[in-house]
Scaffold this motif. Structure first.
Motif, short mmCIF file in Angstrom:
data_model
loop_
_atom_site.label_atom_id
_atom_site.label_comp_id
_atom_site.label_asym_id
_atom_site.label_seq_id
_atom_site.Cartn_x
_atom_site.Cartn_y
_atom_site.Cartn_z
N GLU A 98 -13.13 -19.98 6.58
CA GLU A 98 -11.97 -19.38 7.27
C GLU A 98 -11.51 -18.12 6.57
O GLU A 98 -11.04 -17.18 7.22
N THR B 245 -14.17 -19.41 12.38
CA THR B 245 -13.42 -20.55 12.88
C THR B 245 -14.32 -21.78 12.82
O THR B 245 -15.37 -21.82 13.47
N ALA C 110 -8.26 -27.30 7.47
CA ALA C 110 -8.85 -26.07 8.00
C ALA C 110 -9.65 -26.41 9.25
O ALA C 110 -10.25 -27.48 9.35
N GLY C 111 -9.64 -25.49 10.21
CA GLY C 111 -10.50 -25.64 11.38
C GLY C 111 -9.87 -26.38 12.54
O GLY C 111 -8.72 -26.82 12.48
#
Length: 335
Positions: A200, A205, A225-226
């Protein structure tokens, strides 16, 4: 008895069915005027439903009554030729019971009239099926497969990406899970979190994909994250998502083969299983593993004293460096 009735048996698992599609297509091409039926497990029928030139019969594999009905059905079909691409005890029984004049299998067995000579333990499943074709006088196929997603699947993916504000993003697909029977196939969860954070930071992404068994794991990872795409896509839609991605990182699992069939680079973690036998065809140069004497062990859970070194010794930094070396990330583009 009709002389052009042919049965192909390929029951599973998901990755194995996908891997066998080029061989199924080669059998179809070698019998252009035949009446061909593919017998597969009910949950994998969609994988082969779009293949032209054959009918698909789905078999629910559990239960004595279901198996008995299938064997009666096989006997009544009067197939002239059977290609057993599975090679299990169950499929060998099916092949024998069919009464077909020609019965082709993966290795010597009294259930078959044609089979290649016995091979070593390190033969990849793709190559084993090529050997089967050759034993039947059919030309082998080259590694590589592209499966069609379809416009409906592509539209579903486009809508999902737009809804998650990722339509113009550089996508990296990650399947961090594995079968619950194979927890040893999973790379360390903390490593995945570190990798996603680094990706990221490079304006990628991360999309966590998987099914219901992966839900809790993906929820934890996506909280760091994500995007969590657990259960969001069916088989065809996952191919469509793969068409939009830059690359994927996966365990040795069904999604490894699905995403490889989408045509993108797929990096797969291997430790307890043998990558030489199980990697997605055409992706053998993207295997991520750490050589240790006990690998492959084929154990579903790593013994505690082994510390899961075959996978956990690979760091997120190691993976990033590999992606840079392969040109999928630019060295020094960390923000």
């Amino acid at each position: 008895m009709s002389s052009n009735r042919i049965l192909i048996i390929k029951l599973g698992a998901l990755g194995d069915v996908i891997l066998a599609v080029p061989h199924i297509r080669q059998i179809l091409a070698s019998h252009p005027d035949a009446d061909i039926t593919l017998l597969t497990a009910h949950e994998y029928a969609d994988v082969v439903a779009g293949e032209q030139g054959m009918a698909v019969t789905a078999f629910r594999r559990r239960g004595f009554l279901e198996m008995s009905r299938l064997l009666v059905w096989l006997r009544r079909q009067h197939f002239a030729v059977v290609y057993d691409l599975q090679g299990s005890l169950r499929s060998r029984i099916m092949t024998w019971i069919s009464g077909a004049r020609r019965r082709i299998g993966r290795r010597p067995d009294r259930a078959y009239t044609h089979a290649p000579d016995a091979a070593g333990n390190n033969v990849h499943a793709f190559d084993a099926l090529n050997r089967l074709l050759q034993s039947a006088g059919i030309r082998p196929v080259t590694p590589g497969l592209k499966l069609e997603a379809g416009e409906a699947a592509r539209q579903r993916v486009a809508d999902w990406l737009q809804a998650h504000e990722a339509g113009d993003s550089r996508l990296v697909l990650v399947h961090a899970g594995s079968s619950e029977r194979w927890l040893s196939k999973r790379w360390d969860e903390q490593h995945y979190a570190e990798l996603a954070t680094q990706l990221e930071a490079r304006e990628c992404t991360v999309v966590w994909v998987g099914g219901e068994p992966d839900r809790a794991l993906n929820r934890r990872l996506s909280s760091l994250a994500g995007l969590d795409a657990t259960g969001a896509f069916d088989f065809r839609q996952l191919i469509a998502l793969g068409e939009q991605a830059d690359f994927a990182l996966v365990s040795d699992s069904g999604p490894m083969h699905i995403l490889a069939a989408a045509g993108l680079p797929v990096y797969a973690f291997f430790g307890p299983t043998d990558w030489r036998r199980s990697h997605a065809p055409g992706q053998q140069d993207r295997v991520l593993t750490h050589p240790v004497p006990c690998s492959p062990c084929h154990l579903p859970v790593c013994p505690p004293e082994k510390l899961h070194r075959c996978l956990d010794a690979i760091s997120a930094t190691d993976v990033i460096a590999r992606l840079e070396t392969d040109g999928l990330l630019q060295a020094g583009d960390l923000l």
